[in-house]
Every structure is written in structure tokens, then in C-alpha cells.
Design a protein around this motif. Structure first.
Motif, PDB file in Angstrom:
ATOM      1  N   SER A  68       0.826  -1.209   0.000  1.00  0.00           N
ATOM      2  CA  SER A  68       0.000   0.000   0.000  1.00  0.00           C
ATOM      3  C   SER A  68       0.859   1.258   0.000  1.00  0.00           C
ATOM      4  CB  SER A  68      -0.933  -0.002   1.209  1.00  0.00           C
ATOM      5  OG  SER A  68      -0.200  -0.014   2.429  1.00  0.00           O
ATOM      6  N   ILE A  69       2.043   1.202   0.619  1.00  0.00           N
ATOM      7  CA  ILE A  69       2.953   2.348   0.618  1.00  0.00           C
ATOM      8  C   ILE A  69       3.452   2.624  -0.795  1.00  0.00           C
ATOM      9  CG2 ILE A  69       5.223   3.156   1.394  1.00  0.00           C
ATOM     10  CD1 ILE A  69       4.726   1.661   4.017  1.00  0.00           C
ATOM     11  N   VAL A  70       3.847   1.568  -1.495  1.00  0.00           N
ATOM     12  CA  VAL A  70       4.348   1.716  -2.863  1.00  0.00           C
ATOM     13  C   VAL A  70       3.234   2.214  -3.784  1.00  0.00           C
ATOM     14  CG1 VAL A  70       5.321   0.504  -4.848  1.00  0.00           C
ATOM     15  CG2 VAL A  70       6.119  -0.042  -2.546  1.00  0.00           C
ATOM     16  N   GLU A  71       2.044   1.696  -3.579  1.00  0.00           N
ATOM     17  CA  GLU A  71       0.913   2.130  -4.409  1.00  0.00           C
ATOM     18  C   GLU A  71       0.608   3.602  -4.200  1.00  0.00           C
ATOM     19  OE1 GLU A  71      -3.805   1.020  -5.194  1.00  0.00           O
ATOM     20  OE2 GLU A  71      -2.657  -0.035  -3.649  1.00  0.00           O
ATOM     21  N   LEU A  72       0.651   4.055  -2.936  1.00  0.00           N
ATOM     22  CA  LEU A  72       0.335   5.452  -2.641  1.00  0.00           C
ATOM     23  C   LEU A  72       1.375   6.392  -3.236  1.00  0.00           C
ATOM     24  CD1 LEU A  72      -1.275   7.667  -1.250  1.00  0.00           C
ATOM     25  CD2 LEU A  72      -0.059   7.142   0.884  1.00  0.00           C
ATOM     26  N   CYS A  73       2.656   6.062  -3.103  1.00  0.00           N
ATOM     27  CA  CYS A  73       3.683   6.973  -3.611  1.00  0.00           C
ATOM     28  C   CYS A  73       3.896   6.837  -5.120  1.00  0.00           C
ATOM     29  CB  CYS A  73       5.004   6.764  -2.870  1.00  0.00           C
ATOM     30  SG  CYS A  73       5.786   5.165  -3.133  1.00  0.00           S
ATOM     31  N   GLY A  74       3.395   5.749  -5.718  1.00  0.00           N
ATOM     32  CA  GLY A  74       3.490   5.586  -7.161  1.00  0.00           C
ATOM     33  C   GLY A  74       4.894   5.345  -7.681  1.00  0.00           C
ATOM     34  N   LEU A  75       5.733   4.686  -6.873  1.00  0.00           N
ATOM     35  CA  LEU A  75       7.124   4.469  -7.259  1.00  0.00           C
ATOM     36  C   LEU A  75       7.410   3.004  -7.574  1.00  0.00           C
ATOM     37  CD1 LEU A  75       8.939   6.727  -4.617  1.00  0.00           C
ATOM     38  CD2 LEU A  75       8.377   7.269  -6.986  1.00  0.00           C
ATOM     39  N   GLU A  76       6.422   2.321  -8.160  1.00  0.00           N
ATOM     40  CA  GLU A  76       6.578   0.889  -8.429  1.00  0.00           C
ATOM     41  C   GLU A  76       7.842   0.583  -9.226  1.00  0.00           C
ATOM     42  OE1 GLU A  76       3.883   2.629  -8.968  1.00  0.00           O
ATOM     43  OE2 GLU A  76       2.127   1.651  -8.085  1.00  0.00           O
ATOM     44  N   ASP A  77       8.188   1.406 -10.213  1.00  0.00           N
ATOM     45  CA  ASP A  77       9.331   1.147 -11.082  1.00  0.00           C
ATOM     46  C   ASP A  77      10.660   1.573 -10.461  1.00  0.00           C
ATOM     47  OD1 ASP A  77       7.568   0.199 -13.001  1.00  0.00           O
ATOM     48  OD2 ASP A  77       7.378   2.156 -13.976  1.00  0.00           O
ATOM     49  N   SER A  78      10.607   2.322  -9.355  1.00  0.00           N
ATOM     50  CA  SER A  78      11.842   2.881  -8.787  1.00  0.00           C
ATOM     51  C   SER A  78      12.072   2.499  -7.333  1.00  0.00           C
ATOM     52  CB  SER A  78      11.815   4.415  -8.893  1.00  0.00           C
ATOM     53  OG  SER A  78      11.552   4.842 -10.207  1.00  0.00           O
ATOM     54  N   ILE A  79      11.187   1.731  -6.750  1.00  0.00           N
ATOM     55  CA  ILE A  79      11.239   1.496  -5.303  1.00  0.00           C
ATOM     56  C   ILE A  79      12.511   0.754  -4.880  1.00  0.00           C
ATOM     57  CG2 ILE A  79      10.003  -0.707  -5.271  1.00  0.00           C
ATOM     58  CD1 ILE A  79       9.550   2.248  -2.828  1.00  0.00           C
ATOM     59  N   TYR A  80      13.132   0.001  -5.797  1.00  0.00           N
ATOM     60  CA  TYR A  80      14.350  -0.740  -5.444  1.00  0.00           C
ATOM     61  C   TYR A  80      15.624  -0.026  -5.898  1.00  0.00           C
ATOM     62  CZ  TYR A  80      11.066  -4.455  -4.347  1.00  0.00           C
ATOM     63  OH  TYR A  80      10.029  -5.181  -3.803  1.00  0.00           O
ATOM     64  N   LEU A  81      15.483   1.192  -6.411  1.00  0.00           N
ATOM     65  CA  LEU A  81      16.640   1.994  -6.808  1.00  0.00           C
ATOM     66  C   LEU A  81      17.104   2.869  -5.647  1.00  0.00           C
ATOM     67  CD1 LEU A  81      15.549   3.176 -10.368  1.00  0.00           C
ATOM     68  CD2 LEU A  81      16.973   1.194  -9.751  1.00  0.00           C
ATOM     69  N   PRO A  82      18.369   3.328  -5.657  1.00  0.00           N
ATOM     70  CA  PRO A  82      18.858   4.199  -4.571  1.00  0.00           C
ATOM     71  C   PRO A  82      18.054   5.493  -4.489  1.00  0.00           C
ATOM     72  CG  PRO A  82      20.669   3.370  -5.901  1.00  0.00           C
ATOM     73  CD  PRO A  82      19.411   3.019  -6.641  1.00  0.00           C
ATOM     74  N   MET A  83      17.840   5.963  -3.284  1.00  0.00           N
ATOM     75  CA  MET A  83      17.097   7.202  -3.084  1.00  0.00           C
ATOM     76  C   MET A  83      17.771   8.389  -3.766  1.00  0.00           C
ATOM     77  SD  MET A  83      14.255   7.455  -1.342  1.00  0.00           S
ATOM     78  CE  MET A  83      14.509   9.149  -0.892  1.00  0.00           C
ATOM     79  N   LYS A  84      19.103   8.377  -3.873  1.00  0.00           N
ATOM     80  CA  LYS A  84      19.805   9.511  -4.477  1.00  0.00           C
ATOM     81  C   LYS A  84      19.492   9.662  -5.968  1.00  0.00           C
ATOM     82  CE  LYS A  84      24.064   6.777  -4.930  1.00  0.00           C
ATOM     83  NZ  LYS A  84      25.465   6.663  -4.445  1.00  0.00           N
ATOM     84  N   SER A  85      18.870   8.643  -6.551  1.00  0.00           N
ATOM     85  CA  SER A  85      18.462   8.743  -7.954  1.00  0.00           C
ATOM     86  C   SER A  85      17.065   9.330  -8.099  1.00  0.00           C
ATOM     87  CB  SER A  85      18.510   7.361  -8.621  1.00  0.00           C
ATOM     88  OG  SER A  85      17.501   6.504  -8.089  1.00  0.00           O
ATOM     89  N   TYR A  86      16.374   9.600  -6.980  1.00  0.00           N
ATOM     90  CA  TYR A  86      15.007  10.115  -7.005  1.00  0.00           C
ATOM     91  C   TYR A  86      15.011  11.628  -7.191  1.00  0.00           C
ATOM     92  CZ  TYR A  86      13.215   5.682  -5.047  1.00  0.00           C
ATOM     93  OH  TYR A  86      12.889   4.383  -4.822  1.00  0.00           O
ATOM     94  N   SER A  87      13.984  12.127  -7.832  1.00  0.00           N
ATOM     95  CA  SER A  87      13.749  13.576  -7.855  1.00  0.00           C
ATOM     96  C   SER A  87      13.208  13.996  -6.493  1.00  0.00           C
ATOM     97  CB  SER A  87      12.744  13.937  -8.946  1.00  0.00           C
ATOM     98  OG  SER A  87      11.453  13.421  -8.616  1.00  0.00           O
ATOM     99  N   SER A  88      13.192  15.308  -6.239  1.00  0.00           N
ATOM    100  CA  SER A  88      12.663  15.798  -4.964  1.00  0.00           C
ATOM    101  C   SER A  88      11.191  15.442  -4.811  1.00  0.00           C
ATOM    102  CB  SER A  88      12.858  17.313  -4.860  1.00  0.00           C
ATOM    103  OG  SER A  88      12.207  17.984  -5.923  1.00  0.00           O
ATOM    104  N   GLY A  89      10.448  15.465  -5.931  1.00  0.00           N
ATOM    105  CA  GLY A  89       9.034  15.100  -5.872  1.00  0.00           C
ATOM    106  C   GLY A  89       8.834  13.639  -5.517  1.00  0.00           C
ATOM    107  N   MET A  90       9.666  12.755  -6.074  1.00  0.00           N
ATOM    108  CA  MET A  90       9.568  11.335  -5.760  1.00  0.00           C
ATOM    109  C   MET A  90       9.872  11.091  -4.281  1.00  0.00           C
ATOM    110  SD  MET A  90      11.507   9.983  -9.191  1.00  0.00           S
ATOM    111  CE  MET A  90      11.573   8.230  -8.777  1.00  0.00           C
ATOM    112  N   ALA A  91      10.901  11.769  -3.764  1.00  0.00           N
ATOM    113  CA  ALA A  91      11.254  11.618  -2.347  1.00  0.00           C
ATOM    114  C   ALA A  91      10.137  12.125  -1.448  1.00  0.00           C
ATOM    115  CB  ALA A  91      12.559  12.356  -2.054  1.00  0.00           C
ATOM    116  N   SER A  92       9.510  13.234  -1.837  1.00  0.00           N
ATOM    117  CA  SER A  92       8.407  13.782  -1.041  1.00  0.00           C
ATOM    118  C   SER A  92       7.223  12.826  -1.013  1.00  0.00           C
ATOM    119  CB  SER A  92       7.965  15.135  -1.618  1.00  0.00           C
ATOM    120  OG  SER A  92       8.972  16.102  -1.474  1.00  0.00           O
ATOM    121  N   ARG A  93       6.929  12.213  -2.142  1.00  0.00           N
ATOM    122  CA  ARG A  93       5.822  11.269  -2.191  1.00  0.00           C
ATOM    123  C   ARG A  93       6.097  10.055  -1.323  1.00  0.00           C
ATOM    124  NH1 ARG A  93       6.280  11.402  -8.431  1.00  0.00           N
ATOM    125  NH2 ARG A  93       5.736   9.195  -8.289  1.00  0.00           N
ATOM    126  N   LEU A  94       7.343   9.603  -1.307  1.00  0.00           N
ATOM    127  CA  LEU A  94       7.685   8.454  -0.462  1.00  0.00           C
ATOM    128  C   LEU A  94       7.584   8.826   1.017  1.00  0.00           C
ATOM    129  CD1 LEU A  94       8.525   5.525  -0.379  1.00  0.00           C
ATOM    130  CD2 LEU A  94      10.924   6.257  -0.480  1.00  0.00           C
TER     131      LEU A  94
END
Length: 296
Positions: free
Chosen positions: A146-172
Motif C-alpha cells: 500500500s505504501i508503494v501504491e500510494l507513492c506511485g514508485l513501483e518502477d523505482s522502489i528498489y533503486l537508490p534514493m539519491k536517484s530520485y527527484s525531490s518530488g519522488m522523495a516527497s511522495r515516499l
């Protein structure tokens, strides 16, 4: 106009009570004139306690509010108005200089309870963030989908956080913080990601929290987000509470104020702000579950 006053019962057990809370800081300044003025205006004992070349900055003037279960409270205002200070006081990060704040449970604030580590993957951060908020590993596994579904990061959830945009990090951060069904959730600018789908999902989640007899505080410069997601809005300006009312009415008054400022009409802007503040119902917390509201 004569003052009007009401003494009201506080219904049930409110989520948050802010009782005359105020916050000020001592900061270093290079303005010798400001130091001299403050020394003239303070008592001898206070002057002894103050370090040289420091002045007092008031981040928040005395403020009292009662937030009931089921409310979603938006907080708006210009930069430096005291919005984040109020959130830090409610979350317990800071103690007010005066007054007190009471909460029915531990408030969960995005970016504090859900601190993220850039070198770890999103998946690892979900595990660490949830464990830090008191979940068991079994509960983390149950909530992960449910956490992954809410943040919408299914394709990136196993990638390093430093590869995320600020918006992706905020959603997580939002998804982690909201995963434990907190009774009191504080969101500071975390929803301004520009992602319409996430906006819909986060609004649905906040509605669920409110229906579960909790309350939500939301700070945002997106007035559209505030209007859609909140049932009540506080307008702060330079540490003062200016309005506390319906979202559409409060946002409209704030937009009128900032519109005049943008055109350089500072005098008319100040008049609009002062008129709004003059009609504010002030709250005083009384003993035995009562509060007094008055209007000048």
C-alpha cells in the motif's frame, strides 16, 4: 463595536490544543542600532542575560486554537510568517517560549519520523522509516504494497534514493508517514509535487485519516491544494494569526492581500490584513474542557 464573547464546551477530546503558545529566538546580528534599541527597551536583568550583539526575533506571537477530530487544517502565509514554527511546536520538535501545546497522541511529521537515507533504496527506506515509527517487521511487510501504491514508485522502489527527484522523495515520505494511521499527521510542503495522480491519492488518504477520527495539518504554498484538502484554514503573517475560517473565504482574503502586495500597494494590503485580523474570533482555553471565543 462592543466585544462579543462565547464560552463553549470542547466537544469530546480534541486532537490538538494550542494554549497561548509563542516562540522567540535570540540571534546574532551585525546591526548595532538594533542591539542598542533592544537594550533600551528591556529591563536590566534581561540585558544581563543577553549576549552581546544578539537580538530577539519573534517567530510566533501568542496563539490559541483547538483542533477537533476529523478536521484537516491548512496553514498559509508568506515566507517567514511562522508556519513551519507552528508545525514544529505541534510536532514536539521545539518547546514554545511561553504557553503550552497538548496532543492526544504523538504527532507524525513528514521528513522527521520518515527520515530518508540517499544511499539506500526506496524499499530499504520504507523498512527503516516504518521500523523507526514503531512498526514490527511483519507490519512493515503487510503495509509495503500500500505504501508503494500510494507513492506511485513501483518502477523505482528498489533503486537508490539519491536517484530520485525531490518530488519522488516527497511522495515516499508522505506514504511512509501516512502508513501507520497516525491520529495527528503534519504535512509541510510535501504534497507540492506537480503530480496530479499523486494529488488524488494523497487527498483520498488524508480523507481516510480524517474519517478515522484523526486530524491533519497541511502547510502549502499551493492554495488550490489547501482549498481542496482542508476543512479549515489558518492565515499567519509575521507570526500573527490573521484568520481562522472556511478555506474558500480565508484563501480569498489571503489572495487579495498578496495581490495588493504584488502591485506595490502596501498600504491597502496592510489595511486588508488588519481588517481580517480585526474580525478574528480569538480563543482562550479555560479549565474543565471549556474555551472562550471573543471578537472585538
Amino acid at each position: 463595536m462592543a466585544a462579543t464573547e462565547q464560552v463553549l464546551d470542547v466537544e469530546g477530546h480534541p486532537c490538538v490544543v494550542v494554549d497561548g503558545a509563542a516562540m522567540e529566538y535570540r540571534v546574532v546580528t551585525t546591526d548595532s542600532d538594533a542591539v542598542a534599541r533592544e537594550r533600551r527597551d528591556t529591563s536590566f536583568l534581561r540585558r544581563l542575560r543577553h549576549r552581546p550583539n544578539t537580538v530577539t526575533v519573534r517567530a510566533l506571537y501568542e496563539l490559541s486554537i483547538v483542533v477537533e477530530r476529523g478536521e484537516s487544517v491548512g496553514i498559509i502565509g508568506r515566507n517567514g510568517s511562522g508556519k513551519s514554527t507552528l508545525m514544529k511546536l505541534i510536532s514536539g520538535q521545539m518547546r514554545p517560549t511561553s504557553g503550552a501545546i497538548f496532543a492526544s497522541s504523538t504527532p507524525i511529521m513528514l521528513g522527521v519520523n520518515a527520515a530518508l537515507m540517499p544511499d539506500l533504496s526506496g524499499h530499504q527506506n520504507v523498512v527503516l522509516g516504518c521500523l523507526a515509527m514503531g512498526m514490527s517487521r511483519r507490519e512493515v511487510d503487510e503495509k509495503f504494497g500500500s505504501i508503494v501504491e500510494l507513492c506511485g514508485l513501483e518502477d523505482s522502489i528498489y533503486l537508490p534514493m539519491k536517484s530520485y527527484s525531490s518530488g519522488m522523495a516527497s511522495r515516499l515520505r508522505f506514504a511512509i508517514a501516512a502508513s501507520i494511521d497516525p491520529e495527528i499527521l503534519l504535512v509541510d510542503e510535501a504534497l507540492n509535487t506537480g503530480d496530479a495522480q499523486f494529488g488524488d491519492r494523497s487527498k483520498k488518504r488524508m480523507d481516510q485519516l480524517r474519517q478515522q477520527a484523526g486530524c491533519v495539518f497541511l502547510v502549502s504554498h499551493s492554495l488550490d491544494t489547501i482549498t481542496k484538502m482542508c476543512s479549515r484554514v489558518l492565515w499567519l503573517d509575521k507570526g500573527h494569526l490573521i484568520m481562522d475560517g472556511e478555506p474558500a473565504e480565508t484563501v480569498k482574503a489571503y489572495q487579495d492581500f498578496t495581490g495588493h502586495l504584488a502591485k506595490g500597494n502596501n498600504i491597502s494590503a496592510a489595511r486588508l490584513r488588519d481588517e481580517a485580523r480585526a474580525s478574528l474570533q480569538t480563543t482562550e482555553i479555560l479549565a474543565r474542557g471549556k474555551m472562550r471565543r471573543s471578537r472585538a
